[in-house]
Design a protein around this motif. Sequence first.
Motif, PDB file in Angstrom:
ATOM      1  N   ILE A 184     -14.603  -9.947 -14.408  1.00 56.81           N
ATOM      2  CA  ILE A 184     -14.081  -9.368 -12.707  1.00 56.81           C
ATOM      3  C   ILE A 184     -15.221  -8.805 -11.834  1.00 56.81           C
ATOM      4  O   ILE A 184     -15.757  -7.892 -12.576  1.00 56.81           O
ATOM      5  N   GLU A 185     -16.034  -9.377 -10.409  1.00 54.62           N
ATOM      6  CA  GLU A 185     -16.741  -8.805 -10.477  1.00 54.62           C
ATOM      7  C   GLU A 185     -16.674  -8.732  -9.048  1.00 54.62           C
ATOM      8  O   GLU A 185     -16.177  -9.356  -7.949  1.00 54.62           O
ATOM      9  N   ALA A 186     -16.719  -7.848  -8.628  1.00 57.71           N
ATOM     10  CA  ALA A 186     -16.503  -7.439  -6.393  1.00 57.71           C
ATOM     11  C   ALA A 186     -17.961  -6.734  -6.198  1.00 57.71           C
ATOM     12  O   ALA A 186     -18.945  -5.849  -6.141  1.00 57.71           O
ATOM     13  N   SER A 187     -18.121  -6.702  -4.754  1.00 55.01           N
ATOM     14  CA  SER A 187     -19.082  -6.233  -4.056  1.00 55.01           C
ATOM     15  C   SER A 187     -19.228  -5.045  -3.564  1.00 55.01           C
ATOM     16  O   SER A 187     -20.189  -4.150  -2.844  1.00 55.01           O
ATOM     17  N   LEU A 188     -17.608  -4.479  -3.159  1.00 49.54           N
ATOM     18  CA  LEU A 188     -17.323  -3.117  -3.303  1.00 49.54           C
ATOM     19  C   LEU A 188     -17.172  -1.983  -4.001  1.00 49.54           C
ATOM     20  O   LEU A 188     -17.622  -1.935  -4.988  1.00 49.54           O
ATOM     21  N   ASN A 189     -15.213  -1.931  -4.293  1.00 46.44           N
ATOM     22  CA  ASN A 189     -14.797  -1.470  -4.813  1.00 46.44           C
ATOM     23  C   ASN A 189     -13.859  -1.735  -6.146  1.00 46.44           C
ATOM     24  O   ASN A 189     -13.189  -2.803  -5.172  1.00 46.44           O
ATOM     25  N   VAL A 190     -13.916  -1.525  -7.227  1.00 46.94           N
ATOM     26  CA  VAL A 190     -12.907  -1.691  -8.061  1.00 46.94           C
ATOM     27  C   VAL A 190     -11.687  -1.112  -8.235  1.00 46.94           C
ATOM     28  O   VAL A 190     -12.137   0.268  -8.423  1.00 46.94           O
ATOM     29  N   ASN A 191     -10.776  -0.932  -7.446  1.00 48.44           N
ATOM     30  CA  ASN A 191      -9.484   0.406  -7.475  1.00 48.44           C
ATOM     31  C   ASN A 191      -7.943  -0.449  -8.788  1.00 48.44           C
ATOM     32  O   ASN A 191      -7.021  -1.050  -8.152  1.00 48.44           O
ATOM     33  N   LEU A 192      -8.072   0.072  -9.444  1.00 53.66           N
ATOM     34  CA  LEU A 192      -7.201  -0.022 -11.040  1.00 53.66           C
ATOM     35  C   LEU A 192      -6.207   0.417 -11.085  1.00 53.66           C
ATOM     36  O   LEU A 192      -6.316   1.552 -11.897  1.00 53.66           O
ATOM     37  N   HIS A 193      -4.743  -0.081 -10.691  1.00 56.82           N
ATOM     38  CA  HIS A 193      -3.709   0.828 -11.337  1.00 56.82           C
ATOM     39  C   HIS A 193      -3.417   0.059 -12.198  1.00 56.82           C
ATOM     40  O   HIS A 193      -1.981   0.557 -12.462  1.00 56.82           O
ATOM     41  N   GLY A 194      -3.133  -0.710 -12.687  1.00 57.37           N
ATOM     42  CA  GLY A 194      -2.025  -1.546 -13.610  1.00 57.37           C
ATOM     43  C   GLY A 194      -3.018  -2.491 -14.995  1.00 57.37           C
ATOM     44  O   GLY A 194      -3.393  -1.154 -14.891  1.00 57.37           O
ATOM     45  N   ARG A 195      -2.931  -2.822 -15.581  1.00 55.84           N
ATOM     46  CA  ARG A 195      -3.841  -3.343 -16.601  1.00 55.84           C
ATOM     47  C   ARG A 195      -3.853  -4.209 -17.050  1.00 55.84           C
ATOM     48  O   ARG A 195      -3.578  -5.506 -16.040  1.00 55.84           O
ATOM     49  N   VAL A 196      -5.717  -4.701 -16.866  1.00 56.34           N
ATOM     50  CA  VAL A 196      -5.906  -5.620 -17.409  1.00 56.34           C
ATOM     51  C   VAL A 196      -5.979  -6.074 -19.026  1.00 56.34           C
ATOM     52  O   VAL A 196      -7.258  -4.836 -19.302  1.00 56.34           O
ATOM     53  N   SER A 197      -6.161  -6.892 -19.712  1.00 59.48           N
ATOM     54  CA  SER A 197      -6.102  -6.556 -20.948  1.00 59.48           C
ATOM     55  C   SER A 197      -6.740  -7.825 -21.163  1.00 59.48           C
ATOM     56  O   SER A 197      -5.900  -9.436 -20.966  1.00 59.48           O
ATOM     57  N   ALA A 198      -7.198  -8.187 -22.715  1.00 63.02           N
ATOM     58  CA  ALA A 198      -7.717  -9.821 -23.596  1.00 63.02           C
ATOM     59  C   ALA A 198      -7.107  -8.993 -24.793  1.00 63.02           C
ATOM     60  O   ALA A 198      -8.837  -9.816 -26.390  1.00 63.02           O
TER      61      ALA A 198
END
Length: 222
Positions: A90-104
């Motif tokens: 995940i690459e963002a120029s502003l903000n990453v607002n994470l309220h879920g789940r990111v998994s590998a």
Amino acid sequence: HADHAGGAAATNPTWIGNISGSANAGGSHGGLGYAPGGKPQDVYGDFRFPVLPGRGGSTAGCNYSVGGWNPKDVIQCKTEAGRGGGVVSIEASLNVNLHGRVSANGHGANTATDGWRSVVKYPNVYSGGAGGSVRISAPTITGTGKVSALGGVGRQQSGVKPGGGGGRVAFLNYANMSEGFAPVSLLNHVSAAGGYSPAYGKFPAMYSGAGTIYLQRQGQKW
């Protein structure tokens, strides 16, 4: 990104989970997979910039990487080892607002009792695959979600079937990390833990090797 198939994968014999370890070993990536009585697979990848999937586990009696692929062996291998986790970037120029789940997460034999370490249930899987890679780059990273690259859990059946090692997680080029991703609470929301291996005979219950979690602020050198 596709996951790495586990050992004894009759449908895809090209990707053998056991590359440099013993015939009964959890997959390795950022952390060592457990190999009861044998040699674990080697760790690999760059903790500063994770881009690789986790390695699949191997199955006892199906060590194809040593003697080469033999189609007759498929008959003897009733189950597959767990697949390694994939790759999330995940690459963002502003903000990453994470309220879920990111998994590998690596695939495992069953769900662990701890909900935080739970993985998808695969009842016919023996040894667990290693966690994959998660890489998040943004000026601000916030939220109350979860990020994980967990090793898959093992299974107890006719001997211990070991868990996979943890994967790799990196937060890059950030100026601010807050809420669940603030330093004081980060480890409650981010994990690269190794998979659980149940006790069997002389082998005690244990977790496989933990993977890596890396943080790099803006302007910070490696």
